[in-house]
Every structure is written in structure tokens, then in C-alpha cells.
Motif scaffolding. Structure first.
Motif, PDB file in Angstrom:
ATOM      1  N   THR A  70      16.020   9.288  55.956  1.00 26.03           N
ATOM      2  CA  THR A  70      17.111   9.446  56.917  1.00 26.03           C
ATOM      3  C   THR A  70      18.197   8.400  56.718  1.00 26.03           C
ATOM      4  O   THR A  70      19.157   8.375  57.465  1.00 26.03           O
ATOM      5  CB  THR A  70      16.571   9.333  58.345  1.00 26.03           C
ATOM      6  N   SER A 104      23.100  10.298  57.134  1.00 24.59           N
ATOM      7  CA  SER A 104      22.306  11.258  57.880  1.00 24.59           C
ATOM      8  C   SER A 104      21.871  10.721  59.226  1.00 24.59           C
ATOM      9  O   SER A 104      21.455  11.478  60.086  1.00 24.59           O
ATOM     10  CB  SER A 104      21.062  11.642  57.069  1.00 24.59           C
ATOM     11  N   VAL A 108      25.649  13.081  66.024  1.00 23.32           N
ATOM     12  CA  VAL A 108      26.518  14.255  65.939  1.00 23.32           C
ATOM     13  C   VAL A 108      27.829  13.949  66.658  1.00 23.32           C
ATOM     14  O   VAL A 108      27.830  13.478  67.804  1.00 23.32           O
ATOM     15  CB  VAL A 108      25.834  15.472  66.580  1.00 23.32           C
ATOM     16  N   ASP A 115      21.809  18.789  68.062  1.00 27.01           N
ATOM     17  CA  ASP A 115      20.586  19.128  67.331  1.00 27.01           C
ATOM     18  C   ASP A 115      19.703  20.086  68.123  1.00 27.01           C
ATOM     19  O   ASP A 115      18.998  20.915  67.540  1.00 27.01           O
ATOM     20  CB  ASP A 115      19.798  17.851  67.016  1.00 27.01           C
ATOM     21  N   SER A 116      19.722  19.981  69.448  1.00 27.72           N
ATOM     22  CA  SER A 116      18.875  20.853  70.269  1.00 27.72           C
ATOM     23  C   SER A 116      19.273  22.317  70.172  1.00 27.72           C
ATOM     24  O   SER A 116      18.489  23.195  70.550  1.00 27.72           O
ATOM     25  CB  SER A 116      18.931  20.398  71.732  1.00 27.72           C
ATOM     26  N   ARG A 151      29.646  22.979  63.645  1.00 29.96           N
ATOM     27  CA  ARG A 151      28.840  21.891  63.096  1.00 29.96           C
ATOM     28  C   ARG A 151      29.243  21.650  61.642  1.00 29.96           C
ATOM     29  O   ARG A 151      29.475  22.602  60.894  1.00 29.96           O
ATOM     30  CB  ARG A 151      27.353  22.230  63.169  1.00 29.96           C
ATOM     31  N   GLN A 225      16.855  18.747  55.950  1.00 31.62           N
ATOM     32  CA  GLN A 225      17.356  17.863  57.002  1.00 31.62           C
ATOM     33  C   GLN A 225      18.854  18.067  57.167  1.00 31.62           C
ATOM     34  O   GLN A 225      19.598  18.142  56.191  1.00 31.62           O
ATOM     35  CB  GLN A 225      17.065  16.401  56.660  1.00 31.62           C
ATOM     36  N   GLN A 228      20.154  14.224  61.760  1.00 30.24           N
ATOM     37  CA  GLN A 228      18.869  13.699  62.208  1.00 30.24           C
ATOM     38  C   GLN A 228      17.843  14.792  62.451  1.00 30.24           C
ATOM     39  O   GLN A 228      16.708  14.499  62.852  1.00 30.24           O
ATOM     40  CB  GLN A 228      19.066  12.885  63.491  1.00 30.24           C
ATOM     41  N   LEU A 229      18.203  16.043  62.217  1.00 30.58           N
ATOM     42  CA  LEU A 229      17.315  17.172  62.466  1.00 30.58           C
ATOM     43  C   LEU A 229      16.552  17.519  61.203  1.00 30.58           C
ATOM     44  O   LEU A 229      17.154  17.746  60.147  1.00 30.58           O
ATOM     45  CB  LEU A 229      18.139  18.376  62.939  1.00 30.58           C
TER      46      LEU A 229
END
Length: 239
Positions: A70, A104, A108, A115-116, A151, A225, A228-229
Motif C-alpha cells: 500500500t 495508494s 479518496v 471505498d464503501s 472515481r 487494489q 486503499q481498497l
């Protein structure tokens, strides 16, 4: 006064006294037991509850076999020491665009899909690859939310990572090619954005400073990835 008097034999009076004393002892014992139970029960319940709380499990963690995975934000990777184009062996983006150099681990940006609202999945194009064939991977980003949102899907943020089954990081498509441009897309609910990557079958490290060594035959896993997802690992084999 201790000597029994009466019309009956003395042993009968002694037996009555013994029974009366025994009954009194039993009653006193029951009273003591009740007092101890009432005064000590609350504290034992409290201690039991405290012990249970201390044993409560911590929140589950996500699959993160290598923290360095990451920490890299470079662009598409290629085999050997090739240039930074999107058509390099280790990174062939389906959109044909290169991406930003944002790391990374960067949160966001405001206004973009959180990310959710997204799901990431990485899959090998086939379960097994013979010697000399470059493995190909497909990463799909899906809007699982209820509203359309934007995004940045640049390849510097869309990482593909290869691990051993023991969790040792071997390669990432962002290790050797940090240059790129943003790829801001609008995703409707349920819409998917796929991209593909080729892997030369060699190792790499962030910054591409270490020699790139061929990876031998064996079982491995690929992880996708976006920022962070991270996706779940998918296994594949080199033969």
C-alpha cells in the motif's frame, strides 16, 4: 441445671437437647450461607462480566500480507528495464491510458466515490501458466452503491500485486513505472470498469531499484487494489 429432671429417663432428655442444638447449628449455617451469597454474588458477576469483556475479539483485519503493497503509487510496470508506456509487458491497461503518481495510501479526494461504494476483484486469466508464458490478470472495479459517482481509476491507483501463498510480496505493476495521468470516470450503480495487466514473471520492488529475478514454478496469488481498497487473493500456478 444441666442435670435433666423429670419423670422420663435422663438419656431421653439428653437426646432432645442434642437434637435442639443440632437444629440450631443448621439454621445458623443456612443464615450465614444466604448472607455470603447475597453479598458476594454481585461482585463475582461484575468480575465475570469484566473478564468476558477483556476476552472480546478485536475487529477483523483485511488481507494485508505485505505493508509495502500500500505504500507504492507508481504507474504501470514492465518487464526488465523498459520504458514507462502503457503497453509495457507488466502493465497493459484496457483503457490504454497511463495514470497519476498519487500514492495508494492517499485518501479518496472529496466528491469521489468512497471505498464503501466500490468493490475490487482481481482474477488470473487462466488457472495455470506454463513456463515462458506471461500471466495475464483482469481487475474489475464495480460501483456497488446506489448512486452514480466519479472515481480516479488511473493505473497508478489501480494496482495488481502478486504474492506467494505464504504472503510474501513478489511484484506490483506500479513498482517500475511511476509516470502517468489521471483517469476520472463516472460509474453508475452496478457499472463495472475492467482493466488488464500482463506480468513478465519476474520480481520487483517499489522504486524498481532491486534486480528483477525470474519467479519459479509454484502456486501464487494475485490481489487487486484501488487506493486503499483491496480485493481478496485469487490463486494461480506457474508450471
Amino acid at each position: 441445671m444441666l442435670e435433666p429432671n423429670g419423670p422420663l429417663p435422663p438419656e431421653i432428655y439428653w437426646r432432645r437437647r442434642a437434637l435442639a442444638i443440632g437444629g440450631a447449628v443448621v439454621v445458623i449455617g443456612l443464615v450465614v450461607w444466604l448472607v455470603v451469597s447475597l453479598t458476594g454474588g454481585g461482585s463475582s458477576d461484575t468480575q465475570s462480566a469484566a473478564a468476558s469483556a477483556s476476552l472480546a475479539p478485536s475487529a477483523a483485519t483485511t488481507y494485508r500480507p505485505d505493508a509495502s503493497a500500500t505504500g507504492s503509487n507508481q504507474g504501470s510496470g514492465g518487464s526488465g528495464g523498459g520504458g514507462g508506456g502503457a503497453a509495457a509487458n507488466d502493465d497493459a491497461s484496457s483503457s490504454g491510458t497511463t495514470t497519476t503518481t498519487t500514492t495508494s495510501s492517499t485518501p479518496v479526494p472529496p466528491g469521489q466515490c468512497p471505498d464503501s461504494s466500490l468493490a475490487v476483484r482481481a482474477t488470473p486469466d487462466q488457472p495455470s501458466y506454463p513456463a515462458g508464458q506471461e500471466p495475464g490478470f483482469t481487475v474489475v472495479v464495480t460501483n456497488i452503491g446506489t448512486t452514480a459517482c466519479e472515481r480516479d481509476l488511473g493505473s497508478g491507483l489501480q494496482q495488481v500485486l502478486v504474492y506467494t501463498l505464504e504472503g510474501r510480496r513478489l511484484w506490483s505493476n506500479t513498482d517500475c513505472f511511476p509516470a502517468g495521468a489521471a483517469d476520472l470516470r463516472t460509474l453508475r450503480p452496478g457499472e463495472q470498469a475492467p482493466f488488464t495487466v500482463k506480468w513478465s514473471g519476474t520480481t520487483s520492488e517499489p522504486g524498481c531499484t532491486a534486480p528483477r529475478e525470474p519467479v519459479g514454478a509454484g502456486a501464487y496469488s494475485v490481489v487487486g487494489q484501488l487506493g486503499q481498497l483491496r480485493s481478496a487473493p485469487e490463486p494461480f500456478n506457474l508450471t
